[in-house]
Design a protein around this motif. Structure first.
Motif, short mmCIF file in Angstrom:
data_model
loop_
_atom_site.label_atom_id
_atom_site.label_comp_id
_atom_site.label_asym_id
_atom_site.label_seq_id
_atom_site.Cartn_x
_atom_site.Cartn_y
_atom_site.Cartn_z
N ASP A 375 4.80 48.57 -62.89
CA ASP A 375 4.78 50.01 -63.16
C ASP A 375 6.19 50.60 -63.21
N GLN A 376 7.15 49.90 -62.67
CA GLN A 376 8.53 50.40 -62.64
C GLN A 376 9.44 49.72 -63.66
N VAL A 377 8.88 48.83 -64.46
CA VAL A 377 9.71 48.11 -65.43
C VAL A 377 10.26 49.08 -66.47
N THR A 378 11.56 49.10 -66.65
CA THR A 378 12.24 50.09 -67.48
C THR A 378 11.81 50.02 -68.94
N PHE A 379 11.72 48.81 -69.47
CA PHE A 379 11.45 48.65 -70.91
C PHE A 379 10.14 49.32 -71.32
N PHE A 380 9.14 49.27 -70.45
CA PHE A 380 7.82 49.80 -70.78
C PHE A 380 7.59 51.21 -70.23
N SER A 381 8.64 51.81 -69.69
CA SER A 381 8.47 53.07 -68.97
C SER A 381 8.07 54.24 -69.86
N LYS A 382 8.37 54.15 -71.15
CA LYS A 382 8.03 55.24 -72.07
C LYS A 382 6.85 54.89 -72.98
#
Length: 795
Positions: A375-382
């Motif tokens: 849930d905190q992975v940057t790449f998928f954050s948006k």
């Protein structure tokens, strides 16, 4: 960081399992119907790159980064997307099946967040460099300068580096000072048919450094580096660094006992290094020797995070093909498939319980903790990063007043007229050409709009007061990107620019020009761009044997058939300026459409989906008709044909032509018409759209829509059964030969089937039989009744 590394290793384990299980399941399901479907390459190639992709997607990448995944790593990509909720289990279970996840990542066929389609090796590499150039182009414009800059990343198989287009791209990237590009080479030293030649790494590093790239070699993992620090470790490192590729692969496959015997035999009893080896069990020694940098999470993360600049960077990442599976290292593993017994061993090794094979966290003990990490992975954050952009208003067609002009010159004039406007269409057009800007007639546009570069570069000829028709200055405001003579680069650039609305959220309307015969030189990249649903206009000019003095090397024959057969590309060949103006105006709108695939029941063409455009133009000046503006004419031009001379009820002959041979067709019709009434002349502007509508209407009728009728069917339904059709074009006769099948009329196709030669237009037209005399002669042989009095002697 240590916690992150441990979590990444667990995810790496889970991703490897899901990918291997997906492949195994696909082979099991389809073997009964399809035999051996040869998906083994996916197992071995996926395994070698699983660490790299896990590190990138779950730790390194930002949402604005874009990735072209090497083709055989498709299962790893889809497994990662599955863990993030962007892919369904149903489609994973149907890998390689109808409606399932694709064998190679596809922007148009897969539902998950594919940045660049791959499949034809090498092209996914090159497009990242051109996408970076387009990003720089947008960054320089006031209307897009606030867009975040991302890295354009390609994951590359080492055997893929044999593809020539990669090296063409390297040179073009150097010319344009490319930046924000990462190419990560999965250096597993195995190709489909064997093992990579020794010393390739040195050649690759030398080449990349020569073009200004930073090179990062990721060779040894943390276990190996720790061992090298032990007494005797320097000797072990020397042995590893000098071990031939084939031997390293073979020993990897054989395992720890084989490593021990070979190392002791070749290093000999040297005390410290022997002790280093003997301190480890067979399993520990195997783990040490297999601990290459590309399979070590700590090493990969450190290497990627060490880059603190935008200089293009090549990572040479040493891996083992099939790593983590029983196929590891074997030279035949590309086509190899794990047996059920081997899959059972792998299942136990990764810790997946029977029945949990498709579970997202089947190999992970703490699901809650892992989900919190994801849930905190940057790449998928948006979320998914597929953008939209507003359509650019097109405005009215440009009206030209020339009485004698070629379509190539007319194209340049129309483009220049648009360039004078102060509107969004003028602003969003970007042009490019492989060193034929002037000779394809867009020099006027470039004089007006300038060439693009991130820096201002003055025109030395202008500064030195030397007269020149080309007043070209490089600047960030420029709207033309000049390329070198490499058509693959042209189509990769068009492909990248034509995806700008989706990748970067800013609409561009790319136009590329190229000599028509050399469309074929970039055909793989053209197909690749269309497969991704990129939107652009390619102008092939000059074309055909009409380019008479240039000889056969510059005279196209089959390019019309390319336009007809290429999916995602609507091909036109207008003869006159008013036709050209109508086509261009429609094309700018068509390039921006993104509607549903329902056909237009008037033509049965799926025009609302939009697509790219191919225009085949000529340097031959033609006397222009009075400018035609009636709606029926305009619609006929877009639909593919209109009646220049409408046939009567008793028509014996129809002459159907496409392109620059219009004067010959009209002259022949006039001469035949002196002795035959009701003769018709069909002006075909797009054999491609006529044929596509016809075949689509036939499909609709087979599915029960008995009233489906295409544009060309309605037109030819007016002809009496005895009417004959003569088709003529400066290109392959098959372009229009199919017209006879529409309504059963006897058809004689005229065209060019053999390489051209130098000469005058009239000489070549006569030699190849596309002149007025030949048309009249063919008509005489087709129709009954008295001889045609106007028939001239044909030599």
């Amino acid at each position: 960081m240590k916690k992150d590394i441990e979590q990444l290793k667990q995810l790496e384990n889970q991703v490897l399992w899901l990918a291997c299980w997906m492949i195994h399941n696909a082979n099991h399901l389809r073997k009964k119907d399809d035999g051996d479907v040869k998906v083994g390459g996916h197992q071995a190639s996926s395994a070698s790159i699983v660490s790299i992709m896990t590190a990138l997607y779950f730790h390194v990448l930002k949402p604005e980064d874009r990735v072209a995944v090497k083709p055989h790593a498709s299962p790893i990509f889809h497994a990662i997307q599955y863990l993030m909720g962007n892919q369904t289990r149903e489609k994973m279970e149907n890998f390689r099946g109808f409606g399932g996840v694709q064998s190679y990542p596809s922007r148009t066929k897969d539902i998950d967040d594919v940045d660049f389609s791959t499949g034809s090796v090498g092209l996914g590499v090159g497009i990242t460099a051109f996408a970076s150039m387009i990003q720089d182009y947008l960054q320089a414009k006031k209307w897009a300068k606030d867009k975040p800059m991302g890295r354009m990343i390609s994951l590359i198989g080492d055997a893929e580096m044999d593809e020539g287009n990669i090296f063409e791209c390297l040179q073009e990237g150097w010319k344009h000072d490319v930046r924000n590009v990462w190419w990560i080479i999965d250096y597993n030293r195995q190709s489909l048919d064997g093992v990579i030649k020794e010393g390739l790494w040195e050649r690759l590093e030398t080449i990349f450094k020569a073009f200004g790239w930073e090179v990062v070699r990721i060779k040894h993992g943390s276990l190996q580096r720790a061992a090298f620090a032990e007494p005797g470790g320097d000797k072990l490192r020397d042995w590893i660094d000098n071990c031939p590729n084939q031997l390293y692969s073979a020993l990897t496959f054989q395992g720890g006992a084989a490593w021990r015997k070979r190392l002791l035999d070749q290093i000999g009893d040297q005390g410290d290094v022997t002790a280093l080896i003997e301190r480890r069990s067979d399993d520990e020694l195997s783990a040490l020797m297999n601990n290459l940098g590309g399979q070590c999470m700590e090493t990969l993360v450190d290497a990627f995070e060490s880059i603190d600049h935008d200089k293009p960077t090549m990572f040479l990442s040493y891996t083992i093909k099939g790593w983590g599976t029983p196929l590891a290292g074997h030279k035949d593993n590309h086509a190899g498939l794990m047996t059920p017994t081997q899959m059972e061993i792998l299942r136990k090794n990764v810790g997946v319980d029977t029945g949990d094979e498709w579970e997202k966290f089947g190999a992970i003990a703490d699901e809650k903790k892992t989900q919190a990490f994801l849930d905190q992975v940057t790449f998928f954050s948006k979320g998914t990063r597929r953008f939209n952009a507003d359509a650019v208003p097109v405005g009215e067609p440009v009206k030209l007043t020339d009485r004698m002009q070629s379509t190539q010159a007319g194209f340049g004039k129309i483009l220049d007229a648009i360039g004078k406007r102060d509107d969004k269409l003028s602003e969003r057009i970007i042009t490019t050409s492989p060193d034929v800007t002037v000779s394809t007639n867009i020099g006027g546009w470039v004089n007006r709009k300038g060439l693009f570069d991130r820096k201002v570069l003055q025109d030395t000829f202008k500064d030195e007061a030397i007269p020149s028709a080309q007043k070209w200055q490089f600047s960030p405001d420029g709207q033309h990107i000049e390329l070198g003579i490499a058509e693959m680069n042209l189509f990769l650039m068009l492909g990248a620019a034509g995806l700008s609305h989706s990748i970067f959220g800013e609409r561009l309307l790319p136009i590329g020009t190229v000599y028509d015969p050399f469309v074929a030189r970039g055909l793989d990249a053209l197909n690749y761009a269309c497969y991704q649903d990129s939107r652009f206009m390619i102008v092939g000019t000059p074309s055909g044997i009409t380019l008479a003095p240039e000889g056969g090397a510059h005279q196209s024959i089959g390019s019309q058939l390319i336009g007809m057969s290429q999916d995602g590309l609507a091909a036109f060949e207008p003869a006159y300026l008013d036709e050209l103006s109508v086509v261009m105006n429609w094309a700018f709108d068509y390039m921006q459409r993104d509607g549903e695939g329902d056909p237009d029941e008037r033509t049965w063409l799926r025009d609302e989906t939009g697509g790219s455009i191919y225009m085949r133009l000529s340097t031959r000046p033609l006397e222009q008709p009075i400018w035609r503006e009636d709606e029926e004419f305009k619609q006929g031009v877009i639909d593919g044909a209109y009646w220049w001379r409408k046939p009567g009820a008793n028509c014996d002959v129809v002459i159907a032509y496409q392109g620059v041979v219009a004067p010959e067709a009209l002259e022949a019709a006039g001469r035949i018409g002196e002795d035959r009434r009701d003769i018709g002349v069909l002006a075909c502007t797009s054999a491609d759209r006529l044929n596509a509508g016809w075949t689509a209407a036939q499909r609709a009728r087979r599915r029960g829509n008995v009233g489906a009728m295409s544009h060309i069917e309605r037109m030819l339904a007016e002809l009496p059964p005895h009417c004959k059709i003569i088709t003529v074009t400066d290109g392959h006769p098959a372009t229009l030969s199919w017209l006879g099948a529409v309504a059963g009329h006897e058809t004689i196709p005229l065209g060019v089937e053999h390489f051209g030669q130098t000469g005058t237009v009239s000489d070549l037209y006569s030699h190849y039989g596309i002149d007025a005399d030949t048309i009249v002669s063919v008509a005489q042989n087709l129709v009954t009744g008295r001889p045609l009095r106007n028939l001239r002697a044909v030599v």
